[in-house]
Design a protein around this motif. Structure first.
Motif: not given
Length: 232
Positions: A26, A30-37, A40, A43
């Protein structure tokens, strides 16, 4: 007696003690962004600046981290074990190398490497990459972080599979056991009769496939196991 052939897989848990966050932390990057963004190809196509900024921040964070006792112990194993030791990591930092390990297989790429999406040339990434940076080989503005994003094929899979088919011991350290193809390595090792060992703070999703479970911090469990193995 022939020294056993060892294959080691490391994940985010081994670097967490050096201050590098995992997917699940937390408040971390990584917690500040979507993995898809940010992880990938799609993204990167949508918002290359966001992706480049994200990996610049990770690169800076990794440069400030220091190898811990687990990294140093694996380097000792590579140096002192009489048989082959294949070190595979899911991590994109260079803490294994700075801890003394050599010939590390970075199956998910490396923060300190840049990749040309046009000609596949690789070179050392600056601490801060920029969008539209030119490739030193083909001069096209097609540089990207040399990271294996979701939907892309991990690096050196043929070499990893050959090592697993020859393995006498397979060890997974600090891995969640739910990201494939790495999560399937233990099954390949078991298929050829290798002894399987998991070292984790918390059990991985595939913990039931391991013969030996060693719970605790990697900086404790890994040096203890290496010392035990080398003392035989």
């Amino acid at each position: 007696m022939t020294a056993p052939s060892i294959v080691i897989l490391t994940g985010a848990g081994i670097s967490a003690e050096s201050g590098l966050g995992t997917f699940r932390d937390e408040g971390g990057l990584w917690a500040q962004h979507r993995i898809e963004d940010v992880a990938t190809p799609e993204g990167f196509a949508r918002n290359p600046q966001l992706v480049v900024d994200f990996y610049n921040a990770r690169r800076t964070q990794a440069a400030e981290a220091r190898p811990n006792a687990a990294h140093h112990a694996l380097s000792r194993l590579q140096t002192e074990h009489a048989g082959p030791v294949t070190l595979v990591t899911q991590n994109v930092d260079d803490l294994h190398e700075r801890g003394g390990s050599v010939d590390v297989i970075h199956m998910h790429g490396a923060l300190n490497s840049a990749l040309c999406s046009d000609c596949d040339h690789r070179w050392s990434a600056p601490l801060e990459m920029s969008v539209g940076q030119s490739c030193p080989n083909c001069d096209q503005p097609t540089a990207r972080p040399d990271i294996v994003w979701f939907g892309e094929i991990p690096y050196q899979m043929d070499r990893i599979e050959r090592a697993l088919l020859d393995a006498d011991i397979f060890v997974a350290i600090g891995t969640s056991g739910n990201v494939y193809p790495a999560a399937g390595f233990v099954q390949m090792a078991r298929h050829v009769g290798a002894k399987t060992i998991e070292m984790n703070l918390d059990p991985g999703e595939n913990v039931g496939l391991f013969d030996d479970i060693r719970s605790g911090k990697a900086s404790d469990t890994v040096p203890a196991w290496v010392a035990e193995l080398l003392a035989r």
